[in-house]
Scaffold this motif. Structure first.
Motif, PDB file in Angstrom:
ATOM      1  N   PHE A 103       0.850  -1.200   0.000  1.00 42.20           N
ATOM      2  CA  PHE A 103       0.000   0.000   0.000  1.00 42.20           C
ATOM      3  C   PHE A 103       0.879   1.241   0.000  1.00 42.20           C
ATOM      4  O   PHE A 103       2.007   1.227   0.479  1.00 42.20           O
ATOM      5  N   LYS A 104       0.303   2.323  -0.580  1.00 46.31           N
ATOM      6  CA  LYS A 104       1.058   3.581  -0.657  1.00 46.31           C
ATOM      7  C   LYS A 104       1.452   3.984   0.757  1.00 46.31           C
ATOM      8  O   LYS A 104       0.690   3.759   1.705  1.00 46.31           O
ATOM      9  N   ASP A 114      -0.757   5.114   3.752  1.00 40.22           N
ATOM     10  CA  ASP A 114      -2.076   5.424   3.190  1.00 40.22           C
ATOM     11  C   ASP A 114      -3.107   4.416   3.709  1.00 40.22           C
ATOM     12  O   ASP A 114      -3.200   3.284   3.218  1.00 40.22           O
ATOM     13  N   ASP A 146      -6.388   4.403   3.508  1.00 37.08           N
ATOM     14  CA  ASP A 146      -7.455   4.031   2.561  1.00 37.08           C
ATOM     15  C   ASP A 146      -6.981   2.906   1.648  1.00 37.08           C
ATOM     16  O   ASP A 146      -7.708   1.953   1.384  1.00 37.08           O
ATOM     17  N   HIS A 147      -5.758   3.051   1.192  1.00 39.80           N
ATOM     18  CA  HIS A 147      -5.213   2.024   0.296  1.00 39.80           C
ATOM     19  C   HIS A 147      -5.033   0.693   1.046  1.00 39.80           C
ATOM     20  O   HIS A 147      -5.373  -0.375   0.528  1.00 39.80           O
ATOM     21  N   GLN A 193      -8.418  -0.884   1.322  1.00 43.86           N
ATOM     22  CA  GLN A 193      -8.848  -1.520   0.057  1.00 43.86           C
ATOM     23  C   GLN A 193      -8.219  -2.899  -0.099  1.00 43.86           C
ATOM     24  O   GLN A 193      -8.887  -3.869  -0.465  1.00 43.86           O
TER      25      GLN A 193
END
Ligand SMILES: Cc1ncc(COP(=O)(O)O)c(C=O)c1O
Length: 370
Positions: A146-147, A150, A152-153, A156
């Motif tokens: 993931f970034k 991040d 949110d990433h 996901q």
């Protein structure tokens, strides 16, 4: 030298690295070659590596146990000093059990490689340390990134891959920023996933350890804020027992020396008994950031001892670091692949032993060079 295709390959690769400003070379540390250099490059954040108490502890440990462990921990290399250190680390962090390794690199690599296989999904921060990347590759697990920081990433990826494992660093080694551990812990709970934290640059200098367990498995290293050498994996007893039974790095390697374990235990105690070291470090970090602000040197948001100054170009970064060294300051010149392409930087590390004068001088010199 004999002629061989591998030697031709090496020679071409070295030439390429050199052309790209990415060739790595060793140089003797300033202690030996130039004692007048002020060191802003190492990870001995609290100044424990040369503390008298540490030198005494090493001598005492060697007097009691000798200087080597002489065997794998599964043969006869596991001593009272190792056990005491594991227990003390568990008391401090709230984990059930611990396992010692000779380095953080081998602890990380062994952990990931031993626990996971092709049936598992490992979800890691984009900036995770090389030892974790190697461990995942060795394990054959499906690797998702993931970034950086991040949430949110990360969410996901967890939504699509529940029952997986998330890996991050507490304090990122080249950026100095911290991971949102609380939020990651909640996400992992929501998606029934394990949280593994590489706490190499946090242990001993961030309050995370006082807050109790913040992850399922924590890797702490002794070569940074503890000023010595070695590492420990801390986590559930079932995981540690499995590592003892299955980890090739643990089983087929000479144990960390008992004198080193004795020394690391002394270092852990010093971080508790001498809070003035951490206070001095934090004051120096604030001093550095303030001085950079006054001199228009752009910094990141890092509030830890790791204070990067982004340069971008690798050759320019090496040149500035070399000029700094000639002017009496050692700083890290960090280039890809340690950091992403185009993000070469000076990695400045502040420690408890720097004086206000050292910091002011460094900042003035940097301001003239960038
Ligand atoms: C984030 C991180 N993890 C692990 C390691 C490896 O620890 P050690 O130096 O004890 O091998 C390092 C060292 O550079 C690190 O920065």
């Amino acid at each position: 030298m004999v002629s061989h295709p591998i030697l031709d390959k090496i020679s071409q690769r070295m030439q390429q690295l050199n052309n790209d400003g990415l060739l790595r070379k060793r140089k003797l540390s300033h202690d030996n070659s130039n004692p007048s250099v002020i060191d802003f490059s190492h990870n001995d954040y609290l100044g424990l590596a040369s503390a008298n108490e540490m030198v005494d502890a090493l001598t005492q440990g060697a007097t009691i146990y000798g200087v080597g462990s002489k065997a794998s921990p599964l043969v006869s290399g596991y001593s009272q000093a190792h056990l005491q250190l594991e227990q003390s680390l568990c008391e401090l962090t709230g984990h059930e059990a611990g396992l010692l390794f000779c380095s953080g690199f081998s602890a990380n690599q062994a952990l990931i490689k031993t626990l996971f296989d092709a049936n598992n999904v490992v979800i890691a921060d984009k900036l995770i340390h090389a030892s974790i990347i190697d461990g995942v590759r060795d394990s054959g697990a499906v690797f998702k990134r993931f970034k950086h920081n991040d949430l949110d990433h990360a969410k996901q990826l967890l939504e699509r891959n529940p029952d997986s494992v998330v890996i991050t660093e507490s304090v990122f080694s080249m950026d100095g920023d911290k991971a949102p551990l609380k939020s990651l812990q909640l996400l992992c709970q929501q998606y029934n996933s394990l949280l593994v934290v590489d706490d190499a640059h946090g242990f001993g200098v961030t309050p995370t350890q006082a807050n109790g367990k913040f992850c399922d498995i924590q890797v702490v290293t002794f070569g940074k804020a503890l000023g010595c050498q070695g590492a420990a994996i801390l986590g559930p007893k079932a995981v540690i027992d499995f590592m003892v039974a299955q980890s090739r790095q643990y089983i087929y390697s000479t144990a960390l020396s008992p004198a080193s374990a004795y020394l690391a235990l002394a270092a852990v105690k010093l971080t508790q008994e001498q809070p003035q070291r951490l206070a001095a470090l934090n004051a120096n970090i604030a001093e550095f950031r303030q001085a950079c602000g006054k001199n228009n040197i752009e910094l990141t948001d890092s509030t830890t001892a790791i204070q990067p100054v982004l340069i971008g170009d690798s050759n320019k970064t090496v040149l500035i670091a070399s000029k700094l060294f000639d002017l009496g300051f050692a700083v890290g010149a960090i280039r890809p692949p340690t950091v992403p392409a185009g993000q070469a930087r000076l990695r400045i590390t502040i420690n408890a032993q720097h004086s206000q004068h050292d910091i002011a001088e460094l900042v003035c010199v940097i301001a003239t060079l960038i």
